[in-house]
Each structure stands twice: as C-alpha cells, then as structure tokens.
Scaffold this active site. Structure first.
Site, mmCIF file in Angstrom:
data_model
loop_
_atom_site.group_PDB
_atom_site.id
_atom_site.type_symbol
_atom_site.label_atom_id
_atom_site.label_comp_id
_atom_site.label_asym_id
_atom_site.label_seq_id
_atom_site.Cartn_x
_atom_site.Cartn_y
_atom_site.Cartn_z
ATOM 1 C CG HIS A 48 5.712 0.793 7.604
ATOM 2 N ND1 HIS A 48 5.847 2.081 7.317
ATOM 3 C CD2 HIS A 48 4.384 0.700 6.564
ATOM 4 C CE1 HIS A 48 4.762 2.833 6.696
ATOM 5 N NE2 HIS A 48 3.978 1.858 6.303
ATOM 6 C CD GLU A 76 -1.742 -0.956 -0.716
ATOM 7 O OE1 GLU A 76 -0.731 -0.532 -1.219
ATOM 8 O OE2 GLU A 76 -2.434 -0.386 -0.042
ATOM 9 C CG ASP A 77 1.636 -4.236 0.765
ATOM 10 O OD1 ASP A 77 1.483 -4.217 -0.324
ATOM 11 O OD2 ASP A 77 2.037 -3.517 1.640
ATOM 12 C CG ASP A 139 1.393 4.709 5.469
ATOM 13 O OD1 ASP A 139 2.234 3.947 5.743
ATOM 14 O OD2 ASP A 139 0.807 4.830 4.484
#
Length: 742
Positions: A48, A76-77, A139
């Site tokens: 991604h 964030e992830d 995004d």
C-alpha cells in the site's frame, strides 16, 4: 509489488538529482516496519505505501514527499516513532509523517467528533506543508482503488467521506484528474446501478460518435494551422459522475445532454489562446451564455483556460477548452505542478517565497475553520467550503468575490467582511434593490446595505451557502440564545441524571467536557439544549462505566415522574401530555414515531407545519413555542413571516435521515382534475403506484368541468414527492398539481 530499483528509476525520470540512498533507506525501513502485516486483500501491507509513492511519482514530486509516502503509516500502524524517523530521515520528513498520522487515543464519545478532530489535525498539518495533502490524497486514491477488499459495512462510509471531503479537496487544489477518479470510484460504490447505466450509455455513444470526434479534431487542427496557429487538439468524454451530476443539477435525462464530449486546444502562448478562440467562433456558431474567460479571471485553484461551446459539425454542441501547455499542466496536476517546494532542478526541500492561490485559499480557510467551532460544526463547514462550483461577483469598487454556486448576498456580505455581514439589512444587485436571499449569478455587482442596529437572524444560517457565513451567523446569534439553550440543557441534564440514578453536578460535567469535545460545562449544556449532544452521551462522559437500559428492559409506554410520555422502544422523541392524563389505548404508533431531525433534542415535543408538513430534502427551520414544543416548517413557508419579529424562537435544524430508512413524512398537494368518472381513482392510483400513502383527502368544487382535491400524503423524501407529482401531471385527467407550503 514494485522493486526497490524500480521506484528509484521512476523518480530519476523526472529528477536526475534524486537522493537514491534516501529512497533505498526508506524502502527498506518501511518494508521491515510493516513486516508480516497484511491488507484485507491478503497482499503484504507494504504494497500500500509503495503504491501511494508510485502515484506521487506520476505527479513528479520531490524526494521528501516520496519518502513520506513510504513511511506514512509507520507511526500509526507499527512500533515506529516520530523520534526514530527524525533520527533516521530528518526533521522535515518526520514532521510530514506525523502530520499524516491519525489521532489514535481520542477520548471522545461521538464517532463524528472523532472524525472531525482527525480532520482538523490533518488540515492544520496541511496548512504547515501542502505535501501532507498530496500524500493524503494519493493514500485515499489507492484505498478507493482497492475498496472492494474493505468489509462491506465500511465501504459506503469510506466512499461518502471521499466524495464529501477528499474529492473536493483535490478540486480546490486544481488536481482535476485525481478529483475525477475519486468521484467516479465513490459514485461506483454508492450508486452502482446508476454508474453502470451511465457507463453503458457512454460506451454506446462512443462507438456511434467515434467518427464525429475524429472529424472535429482533424477539422479544427487544420483550420488553426491555416491561420498560423500550432496547436494540439484532443477530444475527451465526460466521466460518469460528472454526467450524473449535470443530470441531477439540471433535472434532465441522458438524451438531453448536449456536451458529453469536450475538446482541449493546447497552444503555445496566451496570445494564441485568444487567436484560436477567434478562429473557432468564426468557423462555428457560439452557444450564447456559454463563454467563460478563466485566463483574465483565474479560478481560486489557479485554473486558467478559455471555455466556449459552439454548434459544430452535424449540428453537435461541442465544448472547447483553450489553454497553453503550462495551463494544461496546472489543470491536470494542480498544486502538484506548482513550484511551491521544488527549485529548477527538482531538489527536495527547496521552498520558494511565493505560494499558489489555491494554497493561499486553503490556509485562509483552515484559519477560519479553527476559530472555536464544535467538532460537528467544523466538519459541516469544512465540507461546505470545499465544494468547487463558483460564481464571480463584484463590489461597487470592482473587488472580485468568488463564491460557491447558489450563494446569496448574505454570503457575499460575509465574504467582504464579518462586520458587513452582521449588520446587513438589504442589498442592491446591479443597481436594483433585491432580497438578501436572491441567488447570485456570474458578473453580478452587489452592494450591501448595512445598519448598526441590525443583528443577523438565526434563520440566515439555513439560507447561507458558505461555511464562513454560516459560522459567523451562528457566532453572532449564539450569545443571544446561549442562556436559553444552556438553561434548557441544564434542566434536561438534571432530569436525565436523576432518571439514570446518578448524581448531577456542574463540576462533574465540567470534568467530562474533554470527552465531549467541549471546553466548558456551559458549552455542554447549550449543546444538550440544542440537541447536539445526547443525554446518554453526557452521562457516559461523566460516568464512563454507566450503561443505558437495555431495549428488552424498557416498557413500550410509561409515564415518568415529569409527565413525559415515552414512545415505543427504540424511538427517541418524547411528547408532553397533560398532568394526570393517561395514554389512549390503541394509540396510532406511526404518528408517534421518532422524527429524525438533527438539532432537536429528544426531550422536546415536535410536530410538522399543520398546513403542508415538511419532508427530507426541504430546507427547514424549527419554531419554538413555549409550553407547546417545536414546529418544523419548510424554509419557503409563508407562515414563517409571522415569526420574523421573534428571532429567539428560530431553531437550527437539519434532516438526519438514513437513505435506507422507511420512515414517511407529511406533505400536502392540490390536484386540479377533470370532473369525470374515475378521475379520483386515477389520482389515488398514481399516488399508490409510486409508493405514496394518502393520509387525508378533501374535495373542493372549482367549476363544472374541474374540481380540486386537497390531498395529505406521506412520502419518504422530497425526491419521492416530486416523482409522485410528476406522475400525476402525466395523467390525462389531471390539469394541474401544486404543493402547499403551509
């Protein structure tokens, strides 16, 4: 999945001086950080951010932006931190990545408030560096391209958010190609049948008109060459969402569209643009009212071009756009084509002293949106400010004011200055006195008449189109009604806490304000009074462990200690009944159903205008009658004139009806039909065939040949009502159909 060297090669094509080592480090770091994470499709998650970076290489962006795209989900992830990214990649990239990171630990009750606060954070980051926006748009574009892998229950929400916020943001930044793809992908998800229908019709048209397009391209290019103008001519068909929008906006069918194909004429200079325009207008007849000069008056997003529509070969209407190659680049890539953060060599991080009009507008808008709005207001006004269609008007001194389509002199006044809007009492349009609710048109000269004794009526908030005007009206009227709303909200809160068995205190409410995205207890009480905060959310903010009673534990009907009659389980409105009265056996549950209107709290009795009702799709206001409750009127109702001297009674309300809701709403129509056997049956049949429900009928004799039927009907929304009225008008026995606005 794209290889490391492939990404570097994509950047090197437009930037030979790219920092290959920086790109390699970012590629490896992001791949390791995401590790074995998988997307919903089953692909490695790292695919991604890699695709997001690839989209940005198509826009020819600098190294820092590409690296930020690779890293944009790491904070964030994954276990990555801003400190670590700053150590490895520098402060600039770390700041960009942090700006793209959602606020994870928002201790807020409402999902809408969370969405608004994350949007506020994103916009503030964009104000500092526009590259945050470019990465965010890329995004979102990749997420929309892979939307089919998202759980079905989330797809519509993501698509609607894209249509409401991200596509308009791309448009405001002049990025038309990205905007159109975001719109089409959203449209395909939200209205798949309409999308497929239009795409199929366009495909059929393409096969039938292919020769016409080539003929126009060839004929126009030859004609320009004969006049000594070197030009590139290319035809382009409108996209499905653009076609759908025009059909909806003008209420026309596909067959009535006359400009499904547009042609771009790319020339070498501004002078050649106007020469080419002269050639086109000499060769073919112009369609009156369809010429626009965005070169002398550019759009706020820096778009420049000449637009004209002519009657071309085979009597086809043909839309022409004439521009230079520089204008074409800005039209396609918008702010990404602007030298805002690249020097002549495309080196990363280089900043120029000037900024584009589009970015300047964005910074100013963000500044206006950050002035003390609640999360719900911020989200609503952001959406309003992002819509792209414009009208251009002038002050008497010649100052150009750009406003959204359907803007009024109220919007114009606030665009000039907030004080002008707050004191506006009238206006002149092109020298003639006109109502403040008039719809402005391109080229209008508007003069605002002011009075220091004036304060803006609360109803203006429902009439204004721009977010700035709405916010200003709401601020100006807030002080006047704040005490009333806060007092009402405080009483509602006290009753709700008592019913829940919890101790009520203003200090406890004040401590819970952060969870409600408010700064003071008075703000919370005012929001409860307006219906913006539910009492259940308020109690949970003060007592996080409290849970509302389960549905199965509630009685269908009961009288509580305050004399309020609660409706069937699941309904959220309450109606006051006289002291000592009891519910009637067999009471009609449909009439007591909840009215899903935002801006009204569940503890106030609500009814619709007695002479005509109101339906979703109408612009509405609420009129508060002490001791009786709130009456909902359409904004065009003549009955509202009787309340003009009592602005404190006007309430801000909005429809909040789910599209899939089966709730019906009251409306009244007058049908003039031939006085012939079976006419009533045909009228009733037309209403029934379209799913309408007749609630009341009164026959009025008009003449020997015609009679009037005053019909109260229940419909889903305004579109449903208009469909029924159109079907009635098509019946041979019907002479006239009109709606009653009581």
């Amino acid at each position: 999945m794209m290889r490391q060297y492939e990404l570097v090669e994509r950047v090197r094509r437009y930037n030979p001086n790219t920092d290959e080592a920086l790109l390699d480090r970012a590629y490896v770091y992001a791949m390791r950080a995401h590790g074995s994470q998988l997307r919903a499709s089953g692909d490695p998650y790292f695919s991604h951010p890699l695709e997001v970076a690839a989209i940005l290489t198509d826009l020819k962006l600098d190294d820092a932006t590409i690296v930020s795209a690779l890293l944009h989900d790491t904070i964030e992830d994954t276990s990555a931190t801003k400190v670590e990214i700053e150590r490895l990649f520098g402060h600039q990239i770390a700041t960009l990545v942090e700006g793209l990171t959602k606020i994870k630990k928002l201790d807020l009750v409402s999902k809408q408030a969370k969405q608004a606060e994350n949007l506020r954070k994103l916009l503030l980051a964009i104000a500092d560096d526009v590259r945050v926006l470019l990465v965010k748009l890329a995004d979102r574009l990749h997420n929309m391209r892979t939307l089919k892998w998202v759980p079905p229950e989330k797809r519509d929400r993501v698509a609607q958010e894209t249509l409401d916020i991200y596509a308009p943001l791309a448009a405001r930044m002049g990025m038309q190609d990205m905007r159109e793809e975001l719109e089409d992908l959203s449209f395909r998800q939200l209205s798949p049948e309409a999308y497929e229908s239009i795409a199929e019709r366009v495909s059929e048209l393409r096969q039938g008109n292919g020769a016409v397009v080539q003929e126009i391209e060839r004929e126009l290019k030859d004609e320009l060459e004969r006049r000594g103008i070197a030009a590139e001519v290319k035809g382009r068909e409108k996209r499905p969402y653009s076609i759908w929008g025009k059909m909806e906006r003008k209420a026309i069918g596909f067959e009535q569209l006359s400009d499904l194909y547009g042609f771009r004429v790319i020339v070498g200079s501004v002078e050649d643009c106007y020469r080419a325009l002269g050639v086109i207008h000499t060769k073919w007849a112009i369609v009156p009212g369809r010429f626009k000069d965005y070169i002398s008056t550019p759009k706020p997003n820096d778009y420049r071009s000449l637009h004209t529509t002519v009657v071309g070969p085979r009597r086809q209407r043909v839309e022409m756009q004439i521009r230079t190659r520089d204008m074409e680049e800005i039209a396609e890539y918008g702010i990404a084509a602007h030298a805002l953060y690249k020097d002549a060599s495309g080196a990363p991080g280089a900043m120029l002293s000037h900024e584009s009009r589009a970015y300047a507008w964005l910074r100013k808008t963000i500044e206006n949106l950050s002035q003390g709005l609640s999360p719900e207001e911020f989200l609503e006004h952001t959406k309003l400010e992002l819509f792209h269609d414009q009208v251009f008007c002038f002050t008497p001194k010649g100052r150009l004011i750009a406003l959204p389509r359907k803007a009024t002199p109220i919007d114009f006044a606030y665009a000039v200055h907030t004080d002008v809007g707050n004191t506006a009492v009238g206006c002149k349009i092109n020298g003639s006195i006109a109502p403040l609710v008039s719809e402005l048109k391109n080229g209008d000269e508007v003069e605002i008449i002011t009075s220091k004794a004036q304060t803006p009526p609360g109803a203006w908030e429902t009439i204004a189109v721009t977010g700035k005007a709405r916010a200003a009206v709401r601020r100006a009227t807030r002080t006047a009604v704040r005490a009333q709303y806060a007092g009402l909200g405080r009483k509602i809160a006290e009753r709700a806490f008592a019913k829940a068995g919890k101790v009520f205190s203003e200090d406890a409410v004040a401590k819970g304000t952060p969870r409600l995205a408010r700064t003071a207890a008075e703000d919370v009480f005012a929001a409860v009074g307006r219906g913006e905060i539910k009492t259940e959310d308020l109690i949970r903010a003060v007592y996080p462990d409290w849970q509302p009673p389960r549905a199965e534990d509630r009685t269908d009907r009961q009288i509580n200690g305050e004399g309020w009659f609660e409706l069937k389980r699941g309904h959220n409105l309450k109606f006051k009944i006289p002291e000592g009265a009891k519910p009637r056996d067999g009471e009609d549950a449909e009439r007591l159903d909840a009215i899903p209107i935002r801006g009204i709290n569940g503890e106030l009795p609500v009814r619709f205008a007695p002479e005509g009702g109101a339906v979703p799709g109408d612009r509405i206001v609420g009129i508060l009658t002490p001791g009786e409750g709130i009456t909902i009127y359409p904004i065009q109702s003549p009955s509202l004139q009787s309340f003009e001297d009592a602005p404190e009674r006007w309430l801000d309300v909005r429809w909040d009806v789910d599209e899939l809701s089966d709730g019906r709403f009251p409306a009244r129509i007058i049908v003039t039909a031939r006085n012939a056997p079976g006419s009533l049956a045909q009228v009733a049949g037309a209403i029934g065939d379209r799913g309408g429900n007749i609630d009341g009928l009164q026959m009025r004799s008009r003449s020997a040949d015609f009679h009037e039927m005053v019909i109260d009907i229940e419909v889903f929304d305004l579109r449903h009502l208009n469909t029924i009225m159109a079907d009635l008008k098509a019946r041979e026995v019907v002479a006239q159909v009109e709606r009653v606005n009581g």
